[in-house]
Design a protein around this motif. Structure first.
Motif, mmCIF file in Angstrom:
data_model
loop_
_atom_site.group_PDB
_atom_site.id
_atom_site.type_symbol
_atom_site.label_atom_id
_atom_site.label_comp_id
_atom_site.label_asym_id
_atom_site.label_seq_id
_atom_site.Cartn_x
_atom_site.Cartn_y
_atom_site.Cartn_z
ATOM 1 N N LEU A 255 0.845 -1.185 0.000
ATOM 2 C CA LEU A 255 0.000 0.000 0.000
ATOM 3 C C LEU A 255 0.887 1.244 0.000
ATOM 4 O O LEU A 255 1.971 1.249 0.596
ATOM 5 C CB LEU A 255 -0.909 -0.005 1.225
ATOM 6 N N GLU A 256 0.430 2.272 -0.669
ATOM 7 C CA GLU A 256 1.245 3.487 -0.781
ATOM 8 C C GLU A 256 0.588 4.631 -0.014
ATOM 9 O O GLU A 256 -0.617 4.845 -0.120
ATOM 10 C CB GLU A 256 1.426 3.878 -2.258
ATOM 11 N N TYR A 257 1.402 5.305 0.766
ATOM 12 C CA TYR A 257 0.959 6.482 1.510
ATOM 13 C C TYR A 257 1.946 7.612 1.275
ATOM 14 O O TYR A 257 3.134 7.373 1.015
ATOM 15 C CB TYR A 257 0.903 6.197 3.018
ATOM 16 N N ASN A 258 1.451 8.834 1.385
ATOM 17 C CA ASN A 258 2.313 10.000 1.429
ATOM 18 C C ASN A 258 2.349 10.482 2.869
ATOM 19 O O ASN A 258 1.302 10.636 3.505
ATOM 20 C CB ASN A 258 1.782 11.101 0.502
ATOM 21 N N MET A 259 3.556 10.691 3.372
ATOM 22 C CA MET A 259 3.718 10.916 4.795
ATOM 23 C C MET A 259 4.287 12.296 5.097
ATOM 24 O O MET A 259 5.139 12.802 4.368
ATOM 25 C CB MET A 259 4.640 9.828 5.369
ATOM 26 N N LEU A 260 3.805 12.894 6.184
ATOM 27 C CA LEU A 260 4.316 14.162 6.699
ATOM 28 C C LEU A 260 5.214 13.857 7.888
ATOM 29 O O LEU A 260 4.797 13.154 8.817
ATOM 30 C CB LEU A 260 3.149 15.062 7.130
ATOM 31 N N LEU A 261 6.463 14.373 7.844
ATOM 32 C CA LEU A 261 7.428 14.099 8.906
ATOM 33 C C LEU A 261 8.182 15.367 9.286
ATOM 34 O O LEU A 261 8.254 16.319 8.510
ATOM 35 C CB LEU A 261 8.440 13.023 8.485
ATOM 36 N N ALA A 262 8.772 15.327 10.478
ATOM 37 C CA ALA A 262 9.598 16.430 10.978
ATOM 38 C C ALA A 262 10.980 15.894 11.315
ATOM 39 O O ALA A 262 11.164 14.683 11.479
ATOM 40 C CB ALA A 262 8.958 17.056 12.220
ATOM 41 N N PRO A 263 11.982 16.757 11.435
ATOM 42 C CA PRO A 263 13.320 16.290 11.812
ATOM 43 C C PRO A 263 13.324 15.694 13.217
ATOM 44 O O PRO A 263 12.592 16.163 14.096
ATOM 45 C CB PRO A 263 14.170 17.567 11.767
ATOM 46 N N SER A 264 14.120 14.673 13.424
ATOM 47 C CA SER A 264 14.294 14.123 14.758
ATOM 48 C C SER A 264 14.836 15.205 15.679
ATOM 49 O O SER A 264 15.693 15.996 15.286
ATOM 50 C CB SER A 264 15.271 12.945 14.710
ATOM 51 N N GLY A 265 14.338 15.247 16.890
ATOM 52 C CA GLY A 265 14.756 16.295 17.828
ATOM 53 C C GLY A 265 13.773 17.437 17.923
ATOM 54 O O GLY A 265 13.909 18.318 18.776
ATOM 55 N N THR A 266 12.772 17.425 17.052
ATOM 56 C CA THR A 266 11.718 18.438 17.130
ATOM 57 C C THR A 266 11.001 18.276 18.465
ATOM 58 O O THR A 266 10.634 17.160 18.849
ATOM 59 C CB THR A 266 10.709 18.275 15.974
ATOM 60 N N PRO A 267 10.802 19.365 19.210
ATOM 61 C CA PRO A 267 10.159 19.260 20.525
ATOM 62 C C PRO A 267 8.833 18.515 20.475
ATOM 63 O O PRO A 267 8.050 18.670 19.532
ATOM 64 C CB PRO A 267 9.956 20.725 20.936
ATOM 65 N N LYS A 268 8.601 17.721 21.500
ATOM 66 C CA LYS A 268 7.376 16.931 21.569
ATOM 67 C C LYS A 268 6.143 17.815 21.476
ATOM 68 O O LYS A 268 5.148 17.447 20.838
ATOM 69 C CB LYS A 268 7.365 16.143 22.884
ATOM 70 N N GLU A 269 6.226 18.995 22.093
ATOM 71 C CA GLU A 269 5.078 19.904 22.075
ATOM 72 C C GLU A 269 4.738 20.350 20.650
ATOM 73 O O GLU A 269 3.568 20.516 20.296
ATOM 74 C CB GLU A 269 5.352 21.124 22.956
ATOM 75 N N VAL A 270 5.773 20.542 19.822
ATOM 76 C CA VAL A 270 5.564 20.956 18.434
ATOM 77 C C VAL A 270 4.947 19.811 17.630
ATOM 78 O O VAL A 270 4.029 20.022 16.825
ATOM 79 C CB VAL A 270 6.896 21.413 17.800
ATOM 80 N N ILE A 271 5.452 18.598 17.859
ATOM 81 C CA ILE A 271 4.894 17.428 17.176
ATOM 82 C C ILE A 271 3.422 17.276 17.528
ATOM 83 O O ILE A 271 2.586 16.972 16.662
ATOM 84 C CB ILE A 271 5.669 16.149 17.561
ATOM 85 N N GLU A 272 3.082 17.518 18.775
ATOM 86 C CA GLU A 272 1.689 17.405 19.204
ATOM 87 C C GLU A 272 0.810 18.446 18.508
ATOM 88 O O GLU A 272 -0.324 18.153 18.120
ATOM 89 C CB GLU A 272 1.600 17.545 20.724
ATOM 90 N N VAL A 273 1.335 19.672 18.350
ATOM 91 C CA VAL A 273 0.594 20.717 17.654
ATOM 92 C C VAL A 273 0.341 20.314 16.206
ATOM 93 O O VAL A 273 -0.778 20.440 15.687
ATOM 94 C CB VAL A 273 1.354 22.065 17.707
ATOM 95 N N LEU A 274 1.384 19.806 15.541
ATOM 96 C CA LEU A 274 1.258 19.408 14.137
ATOM 97 C C LEU A 274 0.331 18.204 13.979
ATOM 98 O O LEU A 274 -0.446 18.128 13.018
ATOM 99 C CB LEU A 274 2.645 19.089 13.569
ATOM 100 N N THR A 275 0.421 17.274 14.916
ATOM 101 C CA THR A 275 -0.452 16.097 14.869
ATOM 102 C C THR A 275 -1.909 16.499 15.016
ATOM 103 O O THR A 275 -2.784 16.044 14.266
ATOM 104 C CB THR A 275 -0.075 15.089 15.976
ATOM 105 N N LYS A 276 -2.172 17.352 15.985
ATOM 106 C CA LYS A 276 -3.541 17.817 16.208
ATOM 107 C C LYS A 276 -4.068 18.569 14.986
ATOM 108 O O LYS A 276 -5.222 18.397 14.574
ATOM 109 C CB LYS A 276 -3.602 18.704 17.444
#
Length: 329
Positions: A255-276
């Protein structure tokens, strides 16, 4: 004195760490405060680019800042991935690319530019939908079995949109299982590949619903199978490869997906904002249009569903790539 020096040194390091954490937290709390850039691994015109622009629309709508898209194709998606992985991990430079290319990089390249498992953090993914397999209209086949039978008699040129793509893995497995003969011709993206197919310059090709869209209404091609675990709502009368008797993982799990990713080390709080911000994607006009165009009723994957998809699908890509000894050329 020596003990005092060690204590002072340790205290200084601890204070430095606390300051760094405090600064990162402060930045995360104010995130985002400036435009965000999404670096996409493919040329304009295909599903990956459309997904990047849908995410840009979605994040801009949810976060209230401008989101720009920059195309950096090449090296099996690794040029864009490296560009983002080595950027400042602050949430202002993100990556959108084919998840299959990230899955395969460790086994496809002798020296991959990055380690996808360690250098990037998955945020969200959007399915590319069932991938239609099409043949040129003058090829005397109407289904997958007839395609195989013809390929046993004469080698067929198969257009390929990316080195090591799921389609290329399927072709390799198909040849291995049936004795069919396929000469893989790699293109820089899907538009030139389908242009040659419609122009009768190649025999068979597979791409996304979006990429085949401009060509599907023309007389130059015929859709004969769908790469998916279900039929495509855009081609409801076309059976999957599995329905036509090809049931190994190469035909059901790629199965093929297009994925959104951030650099490793990105603050957890920022990842949570982007996920939400990535959830509820159907509320964004471009994201809703994207999902409708590819005929998907599957929502944007985040959290545990995203982790589950990676856990189940990435090993299949890596195993088949290793077994079939594919190289980037």
């Amino acid at each position: 004195m020596r003990g005092l020096h060690r204590f002072t040194t340790g205290l200084t390091a601890a204070i430095g760490t606390l300051i760094a954490i405090s600064t990162a937290t402060a930045h995360a709390q104010n995130y985002p405060s400036k435009p965000i850039k999404i670096v996409v691994s493919q040329n304009p015109g295909g599903t990956t680019d459309a997904t990047a622009r849908a995410f840009a629309d979605l994040l801009s709508q949810k976060l209230g800042v401008s989101v720009i898209v920059e195309n950096k194709p090449g090296a099996g998606g690794m040029i864009a991935a490296e560009n983002v992985a080595h950027s400042t991990p602050d949430g202002y430079t993100l990556f959108v690319g084919l998840h299959s290319q990230l899955a395969q990089a460790p086994v496809l390249f002798k020296k991959p530019l990055i380690d996808p498992d360690k250098d990037l953090v998955p945020i969200a993914a959007v399915t590319a939908g069932g991938l239609p397999t099409a043949v040129r209209s003058s090829l005397p086949v109407k289904n997958a079995k007839e395609l195989v039978e013809l390929s046993k008699k004469q080698p067929l040129n198969a257009g390929n949109y990316s080195i090591g793509s799921g389609w290329q893995l399927l072709l390799s497995q198909l040849a291995k299982e049936t004795g069919g003969q396929f000469t893989v011709v790699s293109y820089k993206g899907t538009p030139p590949m389908f242009t040659d197919l419609v122009g009768q310059q190649t025999d068979v090709a597979t791409g996304s619903v979006i990429s085949i869209g401009p060509f599907a209404q023309k007389d130059g091609l015929r859709v004969i199978a769908i790469i998916s675990d279900r039929r495509s709502t855009k081609f409801p009368d076309v059976p999957t490869w599995a329905e036509q008797g090809f049931t190994s993982p190469a035909f059901t799990k790629l199965l093929e997906y297009n994925m959104l990713l951030a650099p490793s080390g990105t603050p957890k709080e920022v990842i949570e904002v982007l996920t939400k911000a990535s959830t509820g994607g159907q509320q964004s006009p471009k994201m809703a249009q994207l999902l409708d165009t590819i005929g998907s009723d599957e929502p944007v994957l985040v959290g545990e569903p995203l982790t589950k998809m990676i856990r189940e699908v990435w090993p299949v890509y890596r195993q088949l790539t290793s077994e079939l000894k594919l190289t980037p050329g």
